[in-house]
Design a protein around this motif. Sequence first.
Motif, short mmCIF file in Angstrom:
data_model
loop_
_atom_site.label_atom_id
_atom_site.label_comp_id
_atom_site.label_asym_id
_atom_site.label_seq_id
_atom_site.Cartn_x
_atom_site.Cartn_y
_atom_site.Cartn_z
N TYR A 414 -2.39 -12.49 -5.19
CA TYR A 414 -3.38 -11.42 -5.05
C TYR A 414 -2.81 -10.21 -4.33
N VAL A 415 -2.07 -10.45 -3.25
CA VAL A 415 -1.52 -9.34 -2.46
C VAL A 415 -0.55 -8.51 -3.29
N THR A 416 0.26 -9.16 -4.10
CA THR A 416 1.30 -8.46 -4.87
C THR A 416 0.83 -7.99 -6.24
N ASN A 417 -0.37 -8.38 -6.66
CA ASN A 417 -0.86 -8.00 -7.98
C ASN A 417 -2.28 -7.45 -7.99
N GLY A 418 -3.00 -7.61 -6.91
CA GLY A 418 -4.38 -7.16 -6.85
C GLY A 418 -4.52 -5.78 -6.23
N ALA A 419 -5.70 -5.53 -5.65
CA ALA A 419 -6.00 -4.23 -5.06
C ALA A 419 -5.00 -3.82 -3.97
N PRO A 420 -4.52 -4.74 -3.10
CA PRO A 420 -3.52 -4.31 -2.12
C PRO A 420 -2.29 -3.69 -2.75
N ASN A 421 -1.87 -4.19 -3.91
CA ASN A 421 -0.71 -3.60 -4.59
C ASN A 421 -1.06 -2.28 -5.26
N ALA A 422 -2.30 -2.14 -5.70
CA ALA A 422 -2.71 -0.92 -6.39
C ALA A 422 -2.91 0.25 -5.43
N TYR A 423 -3.24 -0.03 -4.17
CA TYR A 423 -3.60 1.05 -3.24
C TYR A 423 -2.61 1.22 -2.09
N HIS A 424 -1.60 0.36 -1.97
CA HIS A 424 -0.75 0.41 -0.78
C HIS A 424 0.03 1.72 -0.69
N GLU A 425 0.31 2.36 -1.83
CA GLU A 425 1.04 3.63 -1.79
C GLU A 425 0.15 4.81 -1.41
N PHE A 426 -1.15 4.64 -1.54
CA PHE A 426 -2.07 5.76 -1.36
C PHE A 426 -2.86 5.69 -0.06
N LEU A 427 -3.07 4.49 0.47
CA LEU A 427 -3.85 4.31 1.69
C LEU A 427 -3.05 3.46 2.68
N PHE A 428 -2.80 4.00 3.86
CA PHE A 428 -2.06 3.26 4.87
C PHE A 428 -2.82 2.01 5.30
N MET A 570 -3.67 3.42 16.45
CA MET A 570 -5.02 3.97 16.54
C MET A 570 -5.06 5.24 17.39
N SER A 571 -4.21 5.32 18.39
CA SER A 571 -4.22 6.48 19.28
C SER A 571 -3.22 7.56 18.90
N ASP A 572 -2.43 7.32 17.86
CA ASP A 572 -1.42 8.29 17.44
C ASP A 572 -2.10 9.47 16.75
N ASN A 573 -1.76 10.66 17.15
CA ASN A 573 -2.36 11.87 16.57
C ASN A 573 -1.51 12.49 15.47
N SER A 574 -0.45 11.82 15.07
CA SER A 574 0.40 12.32 13.99
C SER A 574 0.61 11.22 12.97
N LEU A 575 0.73 11.62 11.71
CA LEU A 575 0.92 10.65 10.63
C LEU A 575 2.36 10.15 10.62
N LEU A 576 2.53 8.87 10.31
CA LEU A 576 3.87 8.31 10.21
C LEU A 576 4.63 8.94 9.05
N LEU A 577 3.99 9.08 7.91
CA LEU A 577 4.58 9.74 6.74
C LEU A 577 3.62 10.83 6.28
N ALA A 578 3.67 11.97 6.97
CA ALA A 578 2.71 13.04 6.68
C ALA A 578 2.91 13.60 5.28
N ASP A 579 4.17 13.68 4.82
CA ASP A 579 4.43 14.23 3.49
C ASP A 579 4.22 13.21 2.39
N TRP A 580 3.75 12.04 2.74
CA TRP A 580 3.43 11.01 1.74
C TRP A 580 1.94 10.72 1.74
N TYR A 581 1.46 10.04 2.79
CA TYR A 581 0.04 9.70 2.84
C TYR A 581 -0.84 10.93 3.02
N GLY A 582 -0.29 11.99 3.60
CA GLY A 582 -1.08 13.19 3.80
C GLY A 582 -1.03 14.16 2.64
N ALA A 583 -0.28 13.83 1.59
CA ALA A 583 -0.11 14.76 0.47
C ALA A 583 -0.54 14.17 -0.86
N MET A 584 -1.36 13.12 -0.85
CA MET A 584 -1.77 12.46 -2.09
C MET A 584 -2.85 13.21 -2.86
#
Length: 662
Positions: A414-428, A570-584
Amino acid sequence: MTLTEQVQIRSLNSRLVTSVYLLGGFGLAAVIAGLVIGGGAAPAQFGDPGAVVRWGTPIAKLVMNLSIAVTVGSLILGAFAVSRGEEQRKMLNVAAVSSALWLMSGILYFLMTYLSASGLGIAFTQEFSEGLWLFATQIELGSALATNLVFAALLSLLTLLFIGTRSLGIMAGLAALSLFPLAETGHASSDANHALAVNSMLLHLVGISIWVGGLFSLYLIWTSNSKRNLELLLRYSSLALAAFALVGISGLTNSSIRLYQPSDIFTPYGQLILIKLALLIVLGVFGARYRLRDIKLMKQGKGFKFWRIALPELAVMATVMGFSTALARTATPIDEVPFSPPTPAQILTGDKLPPELTPSVWVTLWDIDILWFLISLAGIFFYLAGVRRLRQRGDSWNAGRTASWIAGMLVLLYVTNGAPNAYHEFLFSVHMVGHMMLSMLVPVLLVPGAPVTLLSRAVRARKDDSWGPREWVLWAVHTPFSKFVSHPIVAAINFAVSLVLFYYTPLFRWANEDHLGHQWMIAHFLFAGYMFVQAVVGVDPTPHSVPYPLKLVLLIGTMAFHAFFGVALMSDNSLLLADWYGAMGREWGVDPLRDQADGGAIAWGIGEFPTLILTILVVYQWSKSDDRERKRKDRASDNTGNKDLEDYNQMFKKLNEYDGAR
């Protein structure tokens, strides 16, 4: 040299020449026919490299593919089926010659591919050499082909320097790994479903290599010893059956990606697929004949002429590979969907942005990863086969262990073929859900299944000085590396520290942007989690004896580390991959920074539930251990006539007498 040895050498040379001419002749005829049908050698509209390059490139690739198949197949068959000594030397000789041919044909294919891509002619100038170097280091296709040459050179050297079962196994692993760069070339490199295309092509190449190279090598080492021939044929037949399944499933997957509507089957590309399908059915008939007729004849003591079935099958295999090579040069059908400008998500990931993630989508949306899909199903199949073999012998196996293993494999699927695999690139946050399930939930379910114990009980040890699955697994778990990484302290450090090393280093970007990085991420999370859970509550034998209080300390420490990591996110005010997750370009769901905070909450909250389960299991095992120790002491006391109790009482009696005397 004795007369017998001279006869054997002549026979080997004769078979080698016959099989090489057979593979080359049928493969060459098929690639030419395929190029004519598909138009793969037609002049290019712009920058045509000339007829020599247009026809020579696929022919060089065919020779390279055949050489790779023989190298990979001979090494895998050598590591899995043959005995030490003469059989292994023969396999290494085959691999040495084929890897050298692989290197030479690979160099020619690399050069012709560059000429075809650049539209240039060969010139001994600085400009030409600089362009060739740029192609090898900066262009994805050129880098993949250059990596292929590195593997060829390495294997051609190793096959001459080393001999032995473990060396063969390591070389077989390297040979299989060399197929990955090739899987990323061709049509797979430009498909919209890039991950599915690459993994299906990888499985296709592995299956073809085992099938073709294994049969080629088996034909060369076939002897007059019917008993030994039967053993080798049985082992090759098992590998060939798995290879047939891989080739069939991956071939259908590849076809489904590139055929957009039913009418595409009538295009030149579709016609070549139909030809390959027909030939695959013919090969399936050959395989069925092995298992249903020839093996039975050999078991009854009746010999048969192996060449009568091996040579025709090799001819069909070469024909399939020839058409496959031409297929890679054939233009795919055109998708009739009207063109629309790519979205930011498509530019970054190559895939369209999925629909909004709602509770029902967690169940209904699937994004198939054929590699992990088959790994999960194979894990269930072979585990149940082992349980069935035990029960056929009259041995028992705990049903709870079976249920736990199956549940773990289904969660992995399920993890490698279901919703987690479909959304992992778009939602952290979804990526973190997959991480927690891979590193904690799946291992918590798999480890109680005790797969190594089941394997060692269900599979008989070989007695012909060869290594099968049982010998390879037992060797792997007893290597110095395995002993090191399985130590509870090392496993806990790897499990905890890899969180920081992954998310706060370029590894995180690599895992998102590169297909190989994503596959490495899945394997690493699984491995780190499995080693930690095995060290804490493992049922399989382990070289380390660690007291239960230390196990609880390690669990508490990892729980605290997860909490610290989650709070930090949770307390971090900057994105880990701003040009990825922040640019979808998402217009649904929470903003990327809030989504990252949700991911931190998941790492903190959801990650603690498996830890709680592990803590309960450790306490339970601790209590069971105390019960076993108490029963052991009771049995020892009964065997000695309660002498230990009498000695204990006598000690107190002497102490009382001593106190009274004072």
